[in-house]
Design an enzyme around this catalytic site. Structure first.
Site, mmCIF file in Angstrom:
data_model
loop_
_atom_site.group_PDB
_atom_site.id
_atom_site.type_symbol
_atom_site.label_atom_id
_atom_site.label_comp_id
_atom_site.label_asym_id
_atom_site.label_seq_id
_atom_site.Cartn_x
_atom_site.Cartn_y
_atom_site.Cartn_z
ATOM 1 N N GLU A 183 -1.776 5.178 3.512
ATOM 2 C CA GLU A 183 -1.785 3.788 3.042
ATOM 3 C C GLU A 183 -3.186 3.217 2.858
ATOM 4 O OE1 GLU A 183 2.181 4.468 5.010
ATOM 5 O OE2 GLU A 183 0.093 4.932 5.502
ATOM 6 N N ARG B 66 4.536 8.034 10.231
ATOM 7 C CA ARG B 66 4.498 9.482 10.424
ATOM 8 C C ARG B 66 3.573 9.893 11.562
ATOM 9 N NH1 ARG B 66 6.597 12.785 6.426
ATOM 10 N NH2 ARG B 66 7.441 11.693 4.609
ATOM 11 N N GLU C 227 -0.680 -9.095 -1.285
ATOM 12 C CA GLU C 227 -1.110 -8.607 0.023
ATOM 13 C C GLU C 227 -2.313 -7.682 -0.138
ATOM 14 O OE1 GLU C 227 1.609 -7.800 3.710
ATOM 15 O OE2 GLU C 227 1.019 -5.844 2.915
ATOM 16 N N HIS D 20 14.885 5.512 12.806
ATOM 17 C CA HIS D 20 14.350 5.932 11.508
ATOM 18 C C HIS D 20 15.408 6.791 10.818
ATOM 19 C CE1 HIS D 20 11.766 8.002 8.604
ATOM 20 N NE2 HIS D 20 10.901 7.038 8.796
ATOM 21 N N HIS E 209 7.965 3.971 13.300
ATOM 22 C CA HIS E 209 8.415 4.658 12.088
ATOM 23 C C HIS E 209 7.312 5.354 11.307
ATOM 24 C CE1 HIS E 209 12.289 2.008 11.786
ATOM 25 N NE2 HIS E 209 12.278 2.805 12.830
ATOM 26 N N ASP F 81 0.801 -1.228 0.000
ATOM 27 C CA ASP F 81 0.000 0.000 0.000
ATOM 28 C C ASP F 81 0.834 1.278 0.000
ATOM 29 O OD1 ASP F 81 1.058 -0.029 2.582
ATOM 30 O OD2 ASP F 81 -0.785 -0.800 3.473
#
Length: 416
Positions: free
Chosen positions: A137, A216, A123, A247, A214, A101
């Site tokens: 996503e 946002r 997936e 990160h 990680h 995604d």
């Protein structure tokens, strides 16, 4: 005598998770020999994708140049579509496989669809039902579902999501998740790999918590709350260590360093090669993460997961008991961690059911599904029901190869 070459299938990866999950598929296609896989690095995260493939002793077959200035999503999507369209125009593959995604996933699906190349979505079917979480996503995977001709669902729940959205059952195949194939391969391939930080040897001898945050939406105040909870746990349990692969964003790295400043049993590393991450995961007592991939990988090693999110599209982990949603509330994180640290039987119970995401043969099913799509193989068998949560879907055959190909060759409308 004319030599008939196997159809070329392009597997497009832009990020580390995509590379990890596509690598077993490329390996299986090469082993079988009826398809010619081409691993295409989109340029979204070039160094991290290449690093992930290196863990499998692989490298991109083709790396596309991508020049970014602002780092914005519109700039990234526009640049990816342009480069991928040029690439597909030059190579004209028989099919394109996109995974997951990411922005690369959406760009690859759009570019292939516009060129009437069949799109296979690996997936497929993950959903939270909330367009804002995860962002962007959730929107990306819903959009790709409108473009794909073949949806390879990792679990029954994912397949059910697709059915509820109107995707025809014969376009869905239960494969399991190729991340299980990947993590088993890496664990065997790099069993004697040196540790990325010498302090991890002592951490492995004690109880280790792996922390990754990680996404946002985790940056800023949510991450501060998580780091506060981790400090409290380390203060309460002298035998507990934490490993934090940083990160690559320097602001996030600085925030982690501030949050764990002065904590002796905190090992903050540079971004790790996939093989090193797998090694730490396999030796962890507990995982705190907002990563979808680690939610899928940890059950293979019997490691419970506390998910640092309020929702997860990997609901199978929660239903199977191997993961629990804790968000970023320090009190809840601390309480759940303490429960597992105080009572090892509770930890064992969380992962007693094994990995709900597959049996390690997802790449085999994927290869055969793509081969069938192109008229080169019989229909693949879906993931056996006993590998899935209760109430699995009945096996659904794929349509004849010509039907799926025809979907990608109909005339477009005014915007085509």
């Amino acid at each position: 005598m004319e030599i008939v070459r196997s159809p070329e299938v392009h597997l497009i990866a832009g990020t580390r998770p995509e590379a990890v999950k596509l690598a077993p598929v490329a390996m299986r296609m090469r082993e079988r020999g009826r398809l010619r896989p081409l691993l295409v690095a989109s340029g979204q995260h070039p160094s991290m994708a290449a690093q992930a493939l290196a863990a499998f002793d692989m490298s991109p077959d083709l790396a596309l140049p991508l020049h970014r200035r602002s780092g914005s999503q519109p700039e990234l999507l526009a640049g990816l579509i342009q480069r991928l369209d040029e690439h597909l125009a030059e190579h004209d593959p028989a099919a394109v496989v996109v995974q997951g995604d990411t922005t690369t996933t959406l760009a690859g699906a759009l570019a292939a669809f516009w060129r009437r190349i069949p799109v296979v979505h690996l997936e497929a079917g993950l959903r939270t039902g909330d367009l804002a979480a995860p962002f962007p996503e959730e929107a990306n995977r819903r959009l790709v579902a409108q473009l794909a001709g073949l949806h390879l669902a990792p679990t029954t729940h994912a397949a059910t999501n697709l059915l509820s959205e109107g995707v025809a059952a014969h376009r869905i195949l239960l494969t399991g998740n190729t991340v299980v194939d990947a993590v088993l391969d890496i664990a065997g391939r790099h069993a004697d790999r040196p540790l990325p930080d010498p302090r991890l040897a002592e951490a492995f001898a004690n109880r280790l918590i792996l922390l990754t945050a990680h996404r946002r939406e985790s940056w800023g105040e949510p991450l501060d709350r998580v780091l506060s909870a981790v400090r409290s746990v380390l203060d309460a349990y002298p035998d507990v260590w934490v490993a934090v692969p940083s990160h690559p964003n320097p602001d996030v790295r600085a925030q982690v360093n501030r949050g764990l400043d002065g904590v002796d049993r905190a090992v903050v590393t540079e971004p790790l090669p996939y093989a090193d991450l797998v090694s730490i995961l396999a030796n962890s007592y507990l995982v705190l993460t907002d990563s979808g991939g680690i939610q899928e990988e940890a059950p293979t090693f019997g490691v419970p997961v506390l998910v640092l999110r309020d929702t997860t599209e990997r609901i199978e982990s929660v239903r199977a008991g191997c993961a629990r949603l804790v968000g970023t509330d320090p009190a809840l994180i601390g309480a759940e961690a303490a429960r597992l640290l105080d009572d090892p039987t509770q930890r064992d119970e969380m992962t007693a059911g094994g990995n709900p995401y597959g049996d390690g043969f997802a790449a085999e099913r994927t290869e055969q599904a793509v081969a069938f799509l192109l008229g080169l193989a019989p229909p693949p068998q879906p993931l056996p029901p006993q590998q899935l949560p209760p109430q699995p879907l009945p096996p659904q055959p794929l349509p004849p190869a010509g039907n799926l190909s025809q979907l990608m060759t109909v005339d477009g409308g005014e915007d085509a």
